[in-house]
Design an enzyme around this catalytic site. Structure first.
Site, mmCIF file in Angstrom:
data_model
loop_
_atom_site.group_PDB
_atom_site.id
_atom_site.type_symbol
_atom_site.label_atom_id
_atom_site.label_comp_id
_atom_site.label_asym_id
_atom_site.label_seq_id
_atom_site.Cartn_x
_atom_site.Cartn_y
_atom_site.Cartn_z
ATOM 1 N N GLU A 93 0.882 -1.171 0.000
ATOM 2 C CA GLU A 93 0.000 0.000 0.000
ATOM 3 C C GLU A 93 0.914 1.214 0.000
ATOM 4 O O GLU A 93 1.580 1.484 0.994
ATOM 5 C CB GLU A 93 -0.888 0.025 1.260
ATOM 6 C CG GLU A 93 -1.799 -1.179 1.420
ATOM 7 C CD GLU A 93 -2.867 -1.267 0.352
ATOM 8 O OE1 GLU A 93 -3.117 -0.261 -0.338
ATOM 9 O OE2 GLU A 93 -3.425 -2.357 0.197
ATOM 10 N N CYS B 144 -3.177 8.371 3.432
ATOM 11 C CA CYS B 144 -2.880 7.869 2.086
ATOM 12 C C CYS B 144 -4.045 8.149 1.148
ATOM 13 O O CYS B 144 -3.859 8.228 -0.069
ATOM 14 C CB CYS B 144 -2.606 6.379 2.145
ATOM 15 S SG CYS B 144 -3.869 5.475 3.039
HETATM 16 P P1 NAP Z 1 8.297 5.298 4.374
HETATM 17 O O1 NAP Z 1 9.342 6.277 4.685
HETATM 18 O O2 NAP Z 1 8.315 4.638 3.060
HETATM 19 O O3 NAP Z 1 8.380 4.204 5.547
HETATM 20 C C1 NAP Z 1 7.448 3.174 5.651
HETATM 21 C C2 NAP Z 1 8.025 2.063 6.497
HETATM 22 O O4 NAP Z 1 9.111 1.427 5.823
HETATM 23 C C3 NAP Z 1 8.583 2.520 7.832
HETATM 24 O O5 NAP Z 1 8.245 1.575 8.817
HETATM 25 C C4 NAP Z 1 10.073 2.535 7.576
HETATM 26 O O6 NAP Z 1 10.838 2.384 8.742
HETATM 27 C C5 NAP Z 1 10.218 1.327 6.704
HETATM 28 N N1 NAP Z 1 11.424 1.265 5.914
HETATM 29 C C6 NAP Z 1 12.173 2.295 5.430
HETATM 30 N N2 NAP Z 1 13.201 1.802 4.702
HETATM 31 C C7 NAP Z 1 13.092 0.451 4.729
HETATM 32 C C8 NAP Z 1 13.867 -0.622 4.176
HETATM 33 N N3 NAP Z 1 14.939 -0.383 3.418
HETATM 34 N N4 NAP Z 1 13.481 -1.890 4.432
HETATM 35 C C9 NAP Z 1 12.400 -2.142 5.176
HETATM 36 N N5 NAP Z 1 11.631 -1.169 5.735
HETATM 37 C C10 NAP Z 1 11.978 0.097 5.506
HETATM 38 O O7 NAP Z 1 6.834 5.896 4.516
HETATM 39 P P2 NAP Z 1 6.267 6.847 5.682
HETATM 40 O O8 NAP Z 1 6.940 8.160 5.505
HETATM 41 O O9 NAP Z 1 6.329 6.178 7.003
HETATM 42 O O10 NAP Z 1 4.726 6.950 5.294
HETATM 43 C C11 NAP Z 1 4.205 7.912 4.443
HETATM 44 C C12 NAP Z 1 3.831 7.310 3.107
HETATM 45 O O11 NAP Z 1 3.004 6.165 3.271
HETATM 46 C C13 NAP Z 1 3.030 8.255 2.235
HETATM 47 O O12 NAP Z 1 3.577 8.289 0.955
HETATM 48 C C14 NAP Z 1 1.628 7.636 2.194
HETATM 49 O O13 NAP Z 1 0.916 7.906 1.003
HETATM 50 C C15 NAP Z 1 1.897 6.201 2.378
HETATM 51 N N6 NAP Z 1 0.759 5.517 2.998
HETATM 52 C C16 NAP Z 1 0.009 4.658 2.270
HETATM 53 C C17 NAP Z 1 -1.068 3.999 2.851
HETATM 54 C C18 NAP Z 1 -1.926 3.039 2.076
HETATM 55 O O14 NAP Z 1 -2.729 2.337 2.682
HETATM 56 N N7 NAP Z 1 -1.803 2.982 0.775
HETATM 57 C C19 NAP Z 1 -1.368 4.227 4.199
HETATM 58 C C20 NAP Z 1 -0.579 5.113 4.906
HETATM 59 C C21 NAP Z 1 0.481 5.744 4.292
HETATM 60 P P3 NAP Z 1 11.516 3.662 9.472
HETATM 61 O O15 NAP Z 1 10.392 4.559 9.860
HETATM 62 O O16 NAP Z 1 12.211 3.029 10.626
HETATM 63 O O17 NAP Z 1 12.427 4.266 8.453
#
Ligand code: NAP
Length: 525
Positions: A255, A294
């Site tokens: 997602e 999101c």
């Molecule tokens: P993000 O920076 O991509 O991080 C998401 C998760 O991935 C975090 O738990 C992060 O951990 C982890 N992560 C980062 N690098 C990784 C790696 N190399 N391997 C494994 N895990 C890794 O996203 P965010 O800033 O938290 O969230 C915002 C985004 O999520 C927005 O773009 C939003 O649109 C999207 N979103 C989508 C939905 C949906 O249902 N479609 C729902 C909510 C949000 P760390 O925090 O420890 O870096």
């Protein structure tokens, strides 16, 4: 205070100084997290060898009862979750409710529909097939729970709902879960897991928690595991292309981010009921979680002759919307989650401004209510208007994950539909119109690139569930840029944690393998 990880049935504090969790209003440090030194391989092995088999001994019905009890435990601690939401996410009451109450509701919902699966341990799918002349040899398709771990890598914006909406169908399936909340807001998910562990409802290994970096977690995933990722498209691409994931064909549900749309039909004149409903929806979307959903509306499409009036109507409402410290009950828009997100929003906003005019907001130096702009992480709610939607690049591509939306004029469905499609796959589009032909043309024109379409006409009025509201009975997810994942949709989410296989054999033997069928009524109930 350093929040420990919960791995292999033990609370383990990570090494080193850890990453601070901060209050986005005051900038104060609240706690620290670290996963350094945590043995993630052993945690996954423990979940597979202890948690999975213990859950697997139970029927769907028994596991549904567990979910019901978890729902009660979480409900009893609801106030504490609201407190942590305020501290760590700067959540208003409405923001906290969206996340926490949504989480509790989803957990209880899966307890309810899980009871209907009753006694079986594996699910029959479809009718028995005959593969022989006399009918002695046949085939039956089954869905059997995966014997691995459901690994949840979650986004920062929904620490409570993100945990529950994934854990409920996985646990109901008998699959142990390991949750890795996003670092900046890990406290709330940590507290929920702590409450579940303390309650003793789940067997050891059924739930694990990693607070801090995922480190080498994905190196240890295997073919029986399922990764469910929520976050940005960039991280999603890294997860999807991880060597272990590729080599072992680990299933991944993604997602990701999404440039969602709201569309006002050509029949909706200023001050009409649907015009007003759209304005109300836009205000709600920009306010809840300061636009950090999101599903939040990023693009508002309106007929060329209506765009100006729509801009004025939204601006006049934004003008009286209080933005600031959520400890004040009249504040409707809180901060974004931290300074890094604030900087990312302002950078994205600059890109959008290069091809848009500002209708409202857009001031980097605005003064939030009762908060120091130097220490806090606010973004002023901003409405932009695209100068030329057809030629624009950024408005169809840049997701400003905050309270920012862009108005885009269209002339007819012929230019509207290609513009909406330039989001390259979105979670949701809402369409406000009393013209069934327009609703149909838009739904047919964009449906393949959307997970959900919300159609609102005057018969529905304010009874619709909301553009940004994800209900557990309906599909959540979207194609393309939105990640291509599918979640919820009632029992359908449970199927994600199962493997489909077919047994070809003596028909009497096939009958005895499982009594439990998937009730088609529950798939989207
Ligand atoms: P993000 O920076 O991509 O991080 C998401 C998760 O991935 C975090 O738990 C992060 O951990 C982890 N992560 C980062 N690098 C990784 C790696 N190399 N391997 C494994 N895990 C890794 O996203 P965010 O800033 O938290 O969230 C915002 C985004 O999520 C927005 O773009 C939003 O649109 C999207 N979103 C989508 C939905 C949906 O249902 N479609 C729902 C909510 C949000 P760390 O925090 O420890 O870096």
């Amino acid at each position: 205070m350093k929040l420990p990880n919960y791995l292999a049935d033990k609370w383990v504090e990570g090494a080193g100084p850890g990453t601070p969790l901060v209050d986005p209003v005051t900038g104060d440090e609240l706690a620290r997290i670290s996963s350094e030194g945590a043995d993630l391989k052993t945690a996954l092995d423990f979940a597979r060898t202890q948690g999975g088999p213990a859950l697997g001994q139970l029927t769907y019905g028994q596991r549904a009862e567990m979910l019901a009890k978890i729902g009660e435990v979480l409900t009893a601690n609801r106030e504490e979750y609201f407190r942590l939401s305020l501290l760590n996410l700067g959540a208003t009451q409405a923001d906290a409710s969206f996340d926490v109450d949504g989480a509790l509701y989803t957990m209880k919902y899966y307890a309810k529909i899980g009871r209907a699966l009753a006694e079986g341990k594996m699910l029959k799918e479809g009718a028995p097939l005959s593969l022989s002349k006399t009918g002695v040899f046949g085939a039956q398709h089954f869905l059997t729970p995966a014997k691995g771990v459901a690994v949840f890598i979650n986004a920062f914006n929904f620490p409570a709902w993100g945990f529950c909406e994934k854990a409920a169908p996985a646990l109901l399936s008998g699959v142990p879960v390991l949750v890795k909340p996003a670092s900046p807001t890990a406290w709330l998910a940590h507290r929920m897991v702590e409450d579940v562990v303390k309650s003793g409802i789940l067997p050891p290994g059924a739930v694990s928690l990693v607070c801090g970096s995922a480190r080498e977690l994905l190196d240890h995933v295997r073919e029986e595991d399922i990764i469910s990722f929520t976050g940005s498209a960039d991280t999603a691409a890294r997860v999807r292309s991880h060597t272990s994931v590729l080599r072992r064909s680990v299933r991944v549900n993604i997602e990701a981010d999404s440039i969602n749309s709201a569309i006002l039909g050509p029949d909706c004149a200023p001050a009409s009921d649907l015009f007003d409903l759209l304005v109300k929806e836009v205000l709600k979307e920009v306010s809840i979680k300061a636009g950090q959903k999101c599903t939040t509306i990023r693009r508002i499409f309106a007929p060329r002759q209506t765009v100006k009036a729509l801009g004025e109507a939204v601006s006049s409402r934004l003008n009286t919307t209080k933005v600031g410290n959520p400890r004040h009950s009249d504040v409707k828009v809180g901060p974004v989650v931290n300074k890094a997100q604030q900087a990312a929003c302002l950078e994205g906003l600059k890109k959008l401004q290069s091809e848009c005019s500002v209708v409202f907001g857009g001031n980097d130096h605005f003064a939030p209510v009762d908060a120091d702009p130097q220490k806090s992480a606010f973004v002023q709610p901003t409405l932009l208007s695209s100068n030329d939607g057809l030629r624009s690049q950024y408005v169809h591509d840049v997701e400003v994950f905050g309270p920012v939306m862009t108005l885009i004029a269209y002339l007819s469905p012929k230019d509207l539909i290609p513009m909406v499609r330039r989001g390259r796959g979105s979670l949701v589009a809402s369409v406000f119109s009393n013209d069934p032909a327009f609703l149909q043309e838009v739904a047919l024109g964009i449906g393949d690139l959307h997970g959900r379409i919300v159609a609102v006409d005057s018969t529905v009025g304010s009874q619709h569930t909301g553009h940004g509201n994800v209900v557990p009975s309906c599909l959540h997810g979207g194609p393309g840029r939105a990640g291509g994942g599918e979640e919820l949709a009632g029992l359908r989410a449970v199927l994600l944690y199962h493997r489909r296989f077919v047994v070809q054999g003596p028909v009497h033997y096939l009958k005895d393998l499982s009594n439990s069928s998937i009730d088609a009524n529950l798939l989207y109930s």
